[in-house]
Design a protein around this motif. Sequence first.
Motif, PDB file in Angstrom:
ATOM      1  N   GLN A 135      39.687  46.512  53.629  1.00 54.43           N
ATOM      2  CA  GLN A 135      38.313  46.742  54.065  1.00 54.43           C
ATOM      3  C   GLN A 135      38.309  47.232  55.502  1.00 54.43           C
ATOM      4  O   GLN A 135      37.463  48.027  55.894  1.00 54.43           O
ATOM      5  CB  GLN A 135      37.508  45.431  53.996  1.00 54.43           C
ATOM      6  N   PRO A 154      39.584  51.544  57.116  1.00 54.30           N
ATOM      7  CA  PRO A 154      38.798  52.687  57.591  1.00 54.30           C
ATOM      8  C   PRO A 154      38.309  52.515  59.028  1.00 54.30           C
ATOM      9  O   PRO A 154      38.018  53.484  59.708  1.00 54.30           O
ATOM     10  CB  PRO A 154      37.619  52.731  56.628  1.00 54.30           C
ATOM     11  N   GLU A 155      38.202  51.279  59.483  1.00 56.85           N
ATOM     12  CA  GLU A 155      37.747  51.048  60.852  1.00 56.85           C
ATOM     13  C   GLU A 155      38.851  51.364  61.865  1.00 56.85           C
ATOM     14  O   GLU A 155      38.634  51.318  63.062  1.00 56.85           O
ATOM     15  CB  GLU A 155      37.297  49.593  61.040  1.00 56.85           C
ATOM     16  N   SER A 168      40.090  54.073  62.492  1.00 63.38           N
ATOM     17  CA  SER A 168      40.115  55.507  62.738  1.00 63.38           C
ATOM     18  C   SER A 168      40.477  55.837  64.186  1.00 63.38           C
ATOM     19  O   SER A 168      40.870  56.942  64.488  1.00 63.38           O
ATOM     20  CB  SER A 168      38.755  56.108  62.398  1.00 63.38           C
ATOM     21  N   ARG A 227      44.127  57.410  66.194  1.00 59.93           N
ATOM     22  CA  ARG A 227      44.216  58.823  65.852  1.00 59.93           C
ATOM     23  C   ARG A 227      45.625  59.366  65.934  1.00 59.93           C
ATOM     24  O   ARG A 227      45.999  60.262  65.182  1.00 59.93           O
ATOM     25  CB  ARG A 227      43.339  59.633  66.793  1.00 59.93           C
ATOM     26  N   GLU A 279      45.372  62.699  58.320  1.00 59.13           N
ATOM     27  CA  GLU A 279      44.579  63.006  57.135  1.00 59.13           C
ATOM     28  C   GLU A 279      45.264  64.170  56.430  1.00 59.13           C
ATOM     29  O   GLU A 279      45.424  65.242  57.017  1.00 59.13           O
ATOM     30  CB  GLU A 279      43.151  63.376  57.553  1.00 59.13           C
ATOM     31  N   TYR A 301      42.055  61.757  50.561  1.00 59.13           N
ATOM     32  CA  TYR A 301      40.998  61.594  49.584  1.00 59.13           C
ATOM     33  C   TYR A 301      41.481  62.159  48.253  1.00 59.13           C
ATOM     34  O   TYR A 301      42.236  63.132  48.231  1.00 59.13           O
ATOM     35  CB  TYR A 301      39.738  62.326  50.028  1.00 59.13           C
ATOM     36  N   ASN A 311      37.185  64.045  45.296  1.00 57.90           N
ATOM     37  CA  ASN A 311      36.494  64.133  46.573  1.00 57.90           C
ATOM     38  C   ASN A 311      36.595  65.508  47.210  1.00 57.90           C
ATOM     39  O   ASN A 311      35.788  65.883  48.042  1.00 57.90           O
ATOM     40  CB  ASN A 311      37.063  63.092  47.533  1.00 57.90           C
ATOM     41  N   LEU A 312      37.627  66.271  46.815  1.00 55.59           N
ATOM     42  CA  LEU A 312      37.787  67.609  47.371  1.00 55.59           C
ATOM     43  C   LEU A 312      37.114  68.652  46.489  1.00 55.59           C
ATOM     44  O   LEU A 312      36.550  69.616  46.982  1.00 55.59           O
ATOM     45  CB  LEU A 312      39.280  67.937  47.531  1.00 55.59           C
ATOM     46  N   ARG A 370      35.116  49.123  43.085  1.00 59.41           N
ATOM     47  CA  ARG A 370      34.695  49.140  44.487  1.00 59.41           C
ATOM     48  C   ARG A 370      35.139  47.859  45.179  1.00 59.41           C
ATOM     49  O   ARG A 370      35.345  47.822  46.383  1.00 59.41           O
ATOM     50  CB  ARG A 370      33.181  49.280  44.568  1.00 59.41           C
ATOM     51  N   GLN A 371      35.269  46.783  44.393  1.00 56.78           N
ATOM     52  CA  GLN A 371      35.694  45.527  44.977  1.00 56.78           C
ATOM     53  C   GLN A 371      37.123  45.623  45.510  1.00 56.78           C
ATOM     54  O   GLN A 371      37.494  44.926  46.418  1.00 56.78           O
ATOM     55  CB  GLN A 371      35.650  44.402  43.927  1.00 56.78           C
ATOM     56  N   ARG A 406      39.130  51.511  48.171  1.00 55.39           N
ATOM     57  CA  ARG A 406      38.328  52.365  49.047  1.00 55.39           C
ATOM     58  C   ARG A 406      38.759  53.802  48.833  1.00 55.39           C
ATOM     59  O   ARG A 406      39.890  54.062  48.439  1.00 55.39           O
ATOM     60  CB  ARG A 406      38.557  51.968  50.501  1.00 55.39           C
ATOM     61  N   ASN A 407      37.875  54.729  49.135  1.00 55.24           N
ATOM     62  CA  ASN A 407      38.180  56.098  48.737  1.00 55.24           C
ATOM     63  C   ASN A 407      39.254  56.787  49.574  1.00 55.24           C
ATOM     64  O   ASN A 407      39.743  57.841  49.211  1.00 55.24           O
ATOM     65  CB  ASN A 407      36.908  56.944  48.673  1.00 55.24           C
TER      66      ASN A 407
END
Lengths: 292, 587
Positions: free
Chosen positions: A63, A66-67, A69, A72, A77, A157, A161-162, A183-184, A187-188
Amino acid sequence: MLVEVLTRLALIVALMVVLGVGVFAGRQRLVRTVREWPTRVKAIAPITVLLATVLLFNSVARQAVPELSWLRLIRKEITWTIYETEGDLILWLQAQATPEVTAYFSFIYIYGYVFLLIFPVVVYFLLPNTRPLRELFTAYTLNYTLGLVCYILIIAYGPRNLEPELIQALLYDTYPQYQHLTRQVNRNTNVFPSLHTSLAATVAFQAYRTREIYFGWYLLTIPLALSVALSTMYLGIHWAIDVLAGIVLGWIAVVLAARLVGRWSIYDAFADAGGLEAIPGGNRLRSLFGRR
Amino acid sequence: MVSEPTADEDTGASSSGRRAFLASAGVGLSVATAGCLREFRSAVNRTRLEQLSVSITTQPADGDRQAIQIARRLADNLEAVGIDVSVPLRSREEFLRDILINHDFDIYVGRHPGDTDPDFLYETLHSRYGEEAGWQNPFGYANTIVDDLLETQRTTDGDQRQQAVGDLLDAVAAEQPFVPICRPTDVRLVRTDRFDGWHADALSTRIGYLDLEPVDDASTLRGTVIDARVSKNLNPISAEYRGKDPLVDLLYDSLATRDHEGTLIPWLATDWEWDGDALLVSLRRGHTFHDGEPVTAHDVAFTYRFLEDTSLGSSDVLAPTPRYRGAIAAVDSVDIESDHELRIGVTTGEAVAQRVLAVPILPRHRWEPRAEQATVRGVRIAQGTTEALITDNVPPVGSGPFEFHDRAEREHLTLERFGDHFTARDDVSLPSATVDRLRAQIDPRSPSAISLLETGDSDITMSPLEAYVYDDLEESAEKRVLETPSEGFYHVGFNTRSAPFANPYVRRAVARLIDEAWLVETVFEGYAEPLATPVADEWTPDSLVFEEADPVVPFFGEDGDLDVSAARSAFEAAGYRYDGDKLVVRE
């Protein structure tokens, strides 16, 4: 809606496991297990605790990934690089879609996958030798740990998603209720490698190692694991490169697990530790842990 | 993208070494060799030509299903004209952080929040804002003529302004700092068996969620939101987390608001007067914030001062708000006449001055402490990053018709009616909250948002649905489809700070690789209006009406099929060269 989906999942997988035990394990192993289960539970307890901890940590950490980020410099990506490398493979795969195939792969992705992970735990527990099960749990643990490291370092992704107009999110669009389930746990951005594939591969590789005990199961894991790997691509969730990386990860996990298991024993560590006598109840603790 | 040549110094150093050697040799020899060496140096010290390579930053389909499709079609066409392309994908927050705050992009594809008044172009394009963070000039665009026209339309009213806006839009269209693509139709699904009185046009603003008519004493309005950001952050001035957001609009009041028809009506202000260079505003008396503190003229004055510089002068560099920037820039002075009366001096005409009234009013006692520089232990934070710009602002304390109740990240945001709001008073005839509770459920995909509504677990899809599900939408006795043109528009933005997009001819050539009409038909399933200029119809000059094709930068080709040789000629005309199939530039 989530409770409904989960209940159905539990019921169907339980049914499959019972059937599987009847076919592959046999009555004798069950009878013996009824007698010996406390010793076996004790033997697998440490690695089970470790696996449970890693799983718990994993669900929290994923979870949070993603935070991250702001990392860098080390996070990359790579969706476009993957796409340019493998081209339109997923597109071709989805061109073969029919409602029956979609139903099959959706079933495999959810039910087949969960069965594939749970069933070997049950049949290995029915063996007097706990080593295969300890190896399997170690391999699961490694999958989740190494997988998390990849997810932290690499952002990617999935195909849907693309290229949303070309590659359908078949699972979620055909059966929206499953979105609440997955979803539980997912994550994407957690796409490289495919953990579905790596865990399925782990089970298949481990089944190969125990083929002399459970030959039928080994034969079954091959189509099942392949189906899981294919389903992730067919449903537009993973790239072929994710799946390849997943197979490699599964292989690494099994090889490492085979080497690591039996190397350290928490029970020996306790047995060797001096000074336990000084503590009230220490002797009892030692005799409890000191036994093999 | 194009790196500076660094070879000079190296060869310079080695040639001086050689000169020392030559000096010791015979003079005649040195004369003969020097010319040769000069030619050698001249030949070697030229940077090589390499294929031009650009990136198109956008969101994955989960973030913006339309944008990624536009980006990929543009990528295909750029590759066809010999440019190497990559498409980095960023989540919603990261996308906005890269584009609006760090200006780290070549080209991006996204949705602009838009505005009813063309003055939003002031902050969007004025060269003054090229270095600021937020929706103010993310392109780094600078053009003296455009700047002048932006100023002119600000300070005029009526026909004069209409003319100035027309001139401005013509100039902007010729320059293409960004390529407007289309204004999508917002499509939402609502149930009418629990609530009625839906206004399709108002559902992206606070007004759409007021004055609903409950059926059978329904008391909780349940909506679905595709975007999880609203469950993570409720900061009304955040650049990364806030777009058009009716929920945050319901938490905060502004002095005025737009009603169902789009007319500006008094809200927190009972009324205002225009005296030629200032707005004289009277506030409602006796109103309080959700924490019980009174709303006074001091809070309003603070809001305008704070948004101009969220560090309130304590930082070495100015830290202006990333949202409402143009409106704030119009404010020249704020004089508090009494607790409920203010004189807001502005530098603009009356029409633009009214934008000032739409800014959310922040409680001074909550935001003043946030003027401090944000700190993270062990990390050096960019100057001018105040606490106010990065705070999640949970729980939010505003004065709006709803107050914060509860939230769970990626699950839901729940608001409760603020019983003391002025709209609930008997003597006030404004739209008011008619539900006790408003629960916004996060549901990241349109099909499952629809299925929640169909099973009766939700009353409205608050976020507009994605284009690919429109065909499956069906109306029934208790289900209605609401359509309205969005204020926002899709566009392709260029980073005009550096080559190659500093060059307007290149931007025009790229604009002509985009077939707006065809994108509307395919990507938007026809539910959008192609645009040549990003303002509302009543402001669009005749020269920029999109008929069959873009009047200024028509697509090279037809029905999405690119006429590659025509497109390449345009790049050649802009001064670029081809090496075989590749468009090459200096390294």
